[in-house]
Write a protein that holds these residues in place. Structure first.
Motif, PDB file in Angstrom:
ATOM      1  N   ASP A  78       0.805  -1.224   0.000  1.00  0.00           N
ATOM      2  CA  ASP A  78       0.000   0.000   0.000  1.00  0.00           C
ATOM      3  C   ASP A  78       0.838   1.275   0.000  1.00  0.00           C
ATOM      4  O   ASP A  78       0.295   2.377   0.131  1.00  0.00           O
ATOM      5  CB  ASP A  78      -0.943   0.011   1.200  1.00  0.00           C
ATOM      6  CG  ASP A  78      -0.196  -0.045   2.539  1.00  0.00           C
ATOM      7  OD1 ASP A  78       1.037  -0.257   2.522  1.00  0.00           O
ATOM      8  OD2 ASP A  78      -0.841   0.107   3.591  1.00  0.00           O
ATOM      9  N   LEU A  79       2.152   1.147  -0.185  1.00  0.00           N
ATOM     10  CA  LEU A  79       3.015   2.329  -0.188  1.00  0.00           C
ATOM     11  C   LEU A  79       2.869   3.091  -1.499  1.00  0.00           C
ATOM     12  O   LEU A  79       3.060   2.526  -2.584  1.00  0.00           O
ATOM     13  CB  LEU A  79       4.476   1.928   0.020  1.00  0.00           C
ATOM     14  CG  LEU A  79       5.498   3.069   0.026  1.00  0.00           C
ATOM     15  CD1 LEU A  79       5.226   4.049   1.165  1.00  0.00           C
ATOM     16  CD2 LEU A  79       6.927   2.516   0.120  1.00  0.00           C
ATOM     17  N   ASP A  80       2.556   4.376  -1.411  1.00  0.00           N
ATOM     18  CA  ASP A  80       2.459   5.249  -2.579  1.00  0.00           C
ATOM     19  C   ASP A  80       3.849   5.836  -2.823  1.00  0.00           C
ATOM     20  O   ASP A  80       4.334   6.657  -2.048  1.00  0.00           O
ATOM     21  CB  ASP A  80       1.447   6.360  -2.312  1.00  0.00           C
ATOM     22  CG  ASP A  80       1.200   7.237  -3.533  1.00  0.00           C
ATOM     23  OD1 ASP A  80       2.155   7.496  -4.294  1.00  0.00           O
ATOM     24  OD2 ASP A  80       0.056   7.689  -3.713  1.00  0.00           O
ATOM     25  N   LEU A  81       4.490   5.410  -3.896  1.00  0.00           N
ATOM     26  CA  LEU A  81       5.863   5.820  -4.152  1.00  0.00           C
ATOM     27  C   LEU A  81       5.961   7.291  -4.552  1.00  0.00           C
ATOM     28  O   LEU A  81       6.952   7.954  -4.241  1.00  0.00           O
ATOM     29  CB  LEU A  81       6.489   4.921  -5.221  1.00  0.00           C
ATOM     30  CG  LEU A  81       6.532   3.428  -4.873  1.00  0.00           C
ATOM     31  CD1 LEU A  81       7.211   2.643  -5.985  1.00  0.00           C
ATOM     32  CD2 LEU A  81       7.250   3.193  -3.548  1.00  0.00           C
ATOM     33  N   VAL A  82       4.946   7.796  -5.239  1.00  0.00           N
ATOM     34  CA  VAL A  82       4.945   9.218  -5.599  1.00  0.00           C
ATOM     35  C   VAL A  82       4.883  10.064  -4.332  1.00  0.00           C
ATOM     36  O   VAL A  82       5.632  11.034  -4.165  1.00  0.00           O
ATOM     37  CB  VAL A  82       3.771   9.551  -6.533  1.00  0.00           C
ATOM     38  CG1 VAL A  82       3.723  11.059  -6.799  1.00  0.00           C
ATOM     39  CG2 VAL A  82       3.903   8.791  -7.855  1.00  0.00           C
ATOM     40  N   ALA A  83       3.992   9.691  -3.415  1.00  0.00           N
ATOM     41  CA  ALA A  83       3.882  10.425  -2.150  1.00  0.00           C
ATOM     42  C   ALA A  83       5.173  10.326  -1.349  1.00  0.00           C
ATOM     43  O   ALA A  83       5.585  11.299  -0.695  1.00  0.00           O
ATOM     44  CB  ALA A  83       2.700   9.890  -1.339  1.00  0.00           C
ATOM     45  N   LEU A  84       5.811   9.169  -1.392  1.00  0.00           N
ATOM     46  CA  LEU A  84       7.085   8.996  -0.683  1.00  0.00           C
ATOM     47  C   LEU A  84       8.128   9.981  -1.195  1.00  0.00           C
ATOM     48  O   LEU A  84       8.807  10.653  -0.411  1.00  0.00           O
ATOM     49  CB  LEU A  84       7.585   7.560  -0.870  1.00  0.00           C
ATOM     50  CG  LEU A  84       8.977   7.260  -0.307  1.00  0.00           C
ATOM     51  CD1 LEU A  84       8.958   7.309   1.221  1.00  0.00           C
ATOM     52  CD2 LEU A  84       9.482   5.901  -0.798  1.00  0.00           C
ATOM     53  N   VAL A  85       8.248  10.082  -2.509  1.00  0.00           N
ATOM     54  CA  VAL A  85       9.241  10.998  -3.085  1.00  0.00           C
ATOM     55  C   VAL A  85       8.878  12.448  -2.765  1.00  0.00           C
ATOM     56  O   VAL A  85       9.740  13.257  -2.398  1.00  0.00           O
ATOM     57  CB  VAL A  85       9.352  10.776  -4.609  1.00  0.00           C
ATOM     58  CG1 VAL A  85      10.204  11.871  -5.255  1.00  0.00           C
ATOM     59  CG2 VAL A  85       9.958   9.402  -4.893  1.00  0.00           C
TER      60      VAL A  85
END
Length: 215
Positions: A78-85
């Motif tokens: 469920d990790l949003d990679l865009v949000a992480l960056v």
């Protein structure tokens, strides 16, 4: 050719990023190359994130069989990679180890990160599973990546031919059915006492015949 030192001076989001996929069978040096690439980019003053999923160590880190290692972000489903960056002040590049285990949606996010944020993404992983079928995430990387690179470190089958396919071995026999992702390692004896799970690289001939040699 643009030198890496020149790229380090260009803020993410102001130039085109690149999405590269490096693939190969087990033991061909994917994680080693991922760690080396992270070291080289960081040394040039670039800011990056190291990501992984299902590393052999069982923890949130990237490890290689030759003893190298680095802390990493564990890519949960469920990790949003865009949000992480976007949550970081500046990200110039991503090192994505074990990308074959990401979700297809997360591969789409890697393409968004490259195109919309100008971040360079370097993904590493297997192409096919123990059934010799492509992982969905790897297939999507083949479809979306700007560059596809087969690692050239030679991995050999027990017979001496080039190793191409990753065989799952349970109870001393090659198995062709089961869940797509079951974590094990070469000769680690993981799993239960009744059916220990390990993986072995084989040539096409011996993968198809199920011949594991003397291992």
């Amino acid at each position: 050719m643009i030198e890496l030192s020149a790229l380090s001076a260009v803020p993410a989001g102001t130039r085109d990023g690149v999405l590269r996929f490096y693939f190969g069978p087990m033991d061909c040096g994917k994680s080693t190359l991922a760690l080396q690439m992270n070291y080289n980019h960081h040394r040039q003053g670039r800011n990056g994130l190291v990501l992984t999923r299902h590393d052999r160590s069982g923890g949130p880190q990237v490890t290689s069989r030759i003893g190298l290692g680095s802390e990493a972000v564990e890519v949960e489903e469920d990790l949003d990679l865009v949000a992480l960056v976007r949550s970081h002040h500046r990200v110039d590049y991503l090192i994505c180890d074990e990308a074959c285990f990401y979700t297809v949606a997360q591969i789409e996010q890697l393409a968004d990160i490259t195109d919309d944020l100008g971040v360079d993404v370097y993904a590493f992983g297997l192409a096919s599973d123990f059934r010799s079928q492509m992982f969905p995430a790897a297939q999507r990387l083949f479809e979306l990546a700007d560059e596809i690179n087969r690692l050239q470190v030679e991995v050999l089958c027990w017979c001496g031919r080039p190793g191409r396919l990753n065989a799952r071995v349970a109870g001393g026999r090659l198995v062709r059915t089961g869940e797509q992702v079951v974590i094990g390692d070469i000769g680690d004896g993981g799993g239960t006492d009744e059916a220990p799970i390990r993986y072995q690289v084989l040539c096409r001939r011996h993968y198809r015949s199920g011949d594991l040699g003397d291992s």
